[in-house]
Scaffold this motif. Structure first.
Motif, PDB file in Angstrom:
ATOM      1  N   ASP A 200       0.818  -1.214   0.000  1.00 60.37           N
ATOM      2  CA  ASP A 200       0.000   0.000   0.000  1.00 60.37           C
ATOM      3  C   ASP A 200       0.850   1.261   0.000  1.00 60.37           C
ATOM      4  O   ASP A 200       0.452   2.295  -0.546  1.00 60.37           O
ATOM      5  N   LYS A 201       2.046   1.181   0.631  1.00 61.78           N
ATOM      6  CA  LYS A 201       2.907   2.362   0.702  1.00 61.78           C
ATOM      7  C   LYS A 201       3.444   2.773  -0.669  1.00 61.78           C
ATOM      8  O   LYS A 201       3.849   3.921  -0.857  1.00 61.78           O
ATOM      9  N   LEU A 202       3.442   1.844  -1.613  1.00 61.26           N
ATOM     10  CA  LEU A 202       3.916   2.179  -2.959  1.00 61.26           C
ATOM     11  C   LEU A 202       2.997   3.193  -3.637  1.00 61.26           C
ATOM     12  O   LEU A 202       3.408   3.891  -4.562  1.00 61.26           O
ATOM     13  N   TYR A 203       1.759   3.268  -3.163  1.00 62.17           N
ATOM     14  CA  TYR A 203       0.749   4.097  -3.837  1.00 62.17           C
ATOM     15  C   TYR A 203       0.137   5.107  -2.887  1.00 62.17           C
ATOM     16  O   TYR A 203      -1.053   5.423  -2.977  1.00 62.17           O
ATOM     17  N   LEU A 272      14.081   0.033  -5.800  1.00 66.91           N
ATOM     18  CA  LEU A 272      12.899   0.773  -6.239  1.00 66.91           C
ATOM     19  C   LEU A 272      11.635   0.273  -5.532  1.00 66.91           C
ATOM     20  O   LEU A 272      10.823   1.060  -5.025  1.00 66.91           O
ATOM     21  N   VAL A 273      11.474  -1.025  -5.480  1.00 68.39           N
ATOM     22  CA  VAL A 273      10.259  -1.586  -4.890  1.00 68.39           C
ATOM     23  C   VAL A 273      10.320  -1.595  -3.364  1.00 68.39           C
ATOM     24  O   VAL A 273       9.392  -1.111  -2.685  1.00 68.39           O
ATOM     25  N   ILE A 279       9.246   3.123   3.261  1.00 69.67           N
ATOM     26  CA  ILE A 279       9.009   4.481   3.769  1.00 69.67           C
ATOM     27  C   ILE A 279       7.866   5.195   3.056  1.00 69.67           C
ATOM     28  O   ILE A 279       7.473   6.284   3.470  1.00 69.67           O
ATOM     29  N   GLY A 280       7.326   4.583   1.984  1.00 67.32           N
ATOM     30  CA  GLY A 280       6.210   5.180   1.270  1.00 67.32           C
ATOM     31  C   GLY A 280       6.664   6.027   0.095  1.00 67.32           C
ATOM     32  O   GLY A 280       7.720   6.664   0.142  1.00 67.32           O
ATOM     33  N   ALA A 281       5.851   6.038  -0.952  1.00 65.60           N
ATOM     34  CA  ALA A 281       6.211   6.769  -2.172  1.00 65.60           C
ATOM     35  C   ALA A 281       6.319   8.263  -1.927  1.00 65.60           C
ATOM     36  O   ALA A 281       7.219   8.931  -2.451  1.00 65.60           O
ATOM     37  N   GLY A 294      15.202   4.186   4.832  1.00 69.93           N
ATOM     38  CA  GLY A 294      14.635   2.855   4.875  1.00 69.93           C
ATOM     39  C   GLY A 294      15.196   2.029   6.015  1.00 69.93           C
ATOM     40  O   GLY A 294      14.448   1.345   6.738  1.00 69.93           O
ATOM     41  N   PHE A 295      16.509   2.079   6.205  1.00 73.45           N
ATOM     42  CA  PHE A 295      17.126   1.385   7.338  1.00 73.45           C
ATOM     43  C   PHE A 295      16.567   1.911   8.663  1.00 73.45           C
ATOM     44  O   PHE A 295      16.275   1.145   9.585  1.00 73.45           O
TER      45      PHE A 295
END
Length: 525
Positions: A200-203, A272-273, A279-281, A294-295
């Protein structure tokens, strides 16, 4: 006694001084894995930062599409470069290809584009490395230094490393490439098994009216995301610059390019993914240090300094790899006389230490000037990054045009390796590069970079027209072009000597190796 001269296509060649090429020797030390390490090291920092700004323009879906488009472009590009490098196994790279295809002016324009790309990319990496290094020392050792001091330290250390010998450079590249890949794999495993990753965080970028979550700002911004997606691959094209330091460039450069390309596709997709999904887009698109963020999202801020050290390793890997590239690019153009000849001196270690220092000095001055102009906003990294990508796109486009011309101009030239995608692959890569070029022109964010490059080109072309074109030397790159593809393999023929004398003494010769060109003319004196 007057020197022999040869006039071709509006330029003049003169015989080099005795010992000229002996003072400009390189050493063959690299096998396929050394070349793989060089290519991966040059690129790998792009997985740590820089790529993510494309998500701010186009969202995760747009960035994923941009990534796929660039995979196609880089396959066409590297296949084509591999073929040209096997036919012209000397250090010139992009300059050499365009020189053979489009004459001295085409070679100079392309070579200058690569100089801009590599010198600016090195400056970008120095800029971000300094920021990481200062945060680490402040956290762990309690001291901080001004950015410009870090820039000097980083330039001097890595110029010394690259000047210490080609063997050391290739071994260092292998080691830091493996370490950087290991860091990315560790992050990927942590992202998957910690539960921090979410589809869901990708979008999570709110879509514009009428747009979708996959493409929150529509289709057109993909064009603006392409330059940032290039950060996943930018620099891999430097492999031909190591031709005169490779044991078997005809075999190993295409092979190393294939393995490096596959490695970078995998690491780029993982970052990328997974980085975006942690952390979300929305946060990724504006992050200055996305992998580090991200870490932190996975393990917290307690180990921030250690995590920053991980990111710094990736940056330093690319600093070494790209510095190698600008050193060899400037060396080859200087050896042929396009740049001042003293830049190609190699010394006892047989590395182009003068070119390495000169490129570092130019990059440092550029950072100081741009950062001063940006003041407290700290825009130096972004502007110089755009300069680097623009130079790369121009060099890519001209190389693909050169590939098509050379297939027609020199149909019988030796091509030990042939691109499996042929002319179609080169045209496809050229079209994509042209689209990125147009995207630069349409995006006002890139205007300072475009203005800076135009100024550089106006100055350098004026210098070449008034001075440089009268002082060229028949280096291997020039011998290949002037002889129509019959000469120019230094591994087989050596440097200068009998080959140079044969070409200079020719009663009539043109760029295709035939009768005298009635426009350019030829002559010996």
């Amino acid at each position: 006694m007057a020197k022999d001269t040869l006039k071709v296509s509006g330029v003049k060649y003169t015989t080099a001084d005795q010992g000229y090429f002996e003072k400009r020797r390189l050493t063959r030390t690299a096998g396929v894995w050394g070349l793989w390490g060089l290519a991966v090291a040059a690129v790998i920092s792009g997985d740590f930062s820089g790529w993510n700004f494309g998500i701010d323009f186009a969202g995760f879906g747009g960035m994923l599409i941009a990534f796929a488009i660039l995979v196609v472009m880089y396959y066409g590009l590297i296949f084509s470069i591999g073929e040209m490098a096997s036919a012209m196994p000397h250090t010139g790279g992009a300059y050499s290809f365009s020189r053979a295809a489009m004459g001295p002016w085409g070679g100079f324009v392309t070579g200058l584009a690569e100089t801009i790309e590599y010198v600016a990319t090195t400056a970008v990496i120095v800029y971000f490395s300094a920021a990481y290094a200062d945060s680490i020392t402040a956290e762990l050792l309690g001291f901080s230094m001004p950015a410009w001091v870090w820039w000097i330290v980083l330039y001097l250390v890595f110029i010394a490393l690259n000047s210490a010998g080609a063997s050391i450079s290739f071994k260092f590249a292998i080691v830091v490439s493996i370490i950087s890949i290991a860091i990315l794999l560790v992050f990927s495993a942590m992202a998957i098994f910690s539960g921090a990753f979410s589809w869901d965080k990708l979008y999570d970028i709110a879509p514009d009216a009428g747009a979708s979550a996959f493409l929150p700002h529509g289709v057109f911004p993909i064009l603006f995301a392409l330059p940032f997606a290039m950060w996943f691959f930018l620099g891999i094209e430097e492999l031909p610059l190591a031709a005169e330091e490779s044991h078997n460039p005809v075999r190993d450069i295409p092979r190393a390019g294939l393995w490096a390309r596959g490695t970078l596709i995998v690491t780029g997709l993982l970052v990328l993914v997974l980085n975006t999904g942690v952390i979300g887009a929305e946060a990724t698109g504006v992050a200055g240090e996305p992998l580090l963020d991200g870490f932190r999202a996975i393990v917290g801020d307690g180990a921030a300094a250690v995590l920053a050290l991980f990111a710094l390793i990736g940056l330093l890997a690319s600093l070494q790899g790209i510095m190698f590239a600008y050193g060899r690019n400037m060396y080859s153009l200087s050896r042929a006389g396009y740049y001042p000849r003293f830049l190609s001196l190699t010394g006892k270690r047989q590395t182009p230490y003068v070119a390495l220092f000169a490129g570092g000095l130019i990059g440092f001055i550029a950072l100081v000037v741009v950062d001063a102009a940006g003041g407290a906003t700290g825009v130096a990294g972004a502007i110089v990054l755009n300069i680097a990508v623009w130079g790369a796109v121009l060099a890519y486009l001209l190389q693909m045009v050169s590939f098509v011309i050379l297939r027609r101009k020199y149909p019988n030239a030796k091509r030990p390796y042939r691109s499996p995608w042929g002319v179609g692959g080169a045209v496809t890569a050229a079209v994509i590069a042209a689209l990125i070029f147009v995207g630069f022109l349409l995006n006002p964010t890139f205007l300072p970079a475009i203005i800076a490059i135009i100024v550089v080109y106006v100055v350098m072309l004026a210098i070449f027209a008034l001075w440089g074109r009268h002082r060229l030397v028949l280096s291997p790159e020039e011998e290949y072009a002037v002889s129509g593809g019959l000469h120019g393999d230094p591994q087989a023929e050596g440097y200068g000597g009998a080959v140079e004398q044969e070409l200079l003494a020719a009663d009539g010769v043109d760029d295709a190796g035939g009768a005298a060109d009635p426009v350019g003319g030829s002559g010996a004196s």
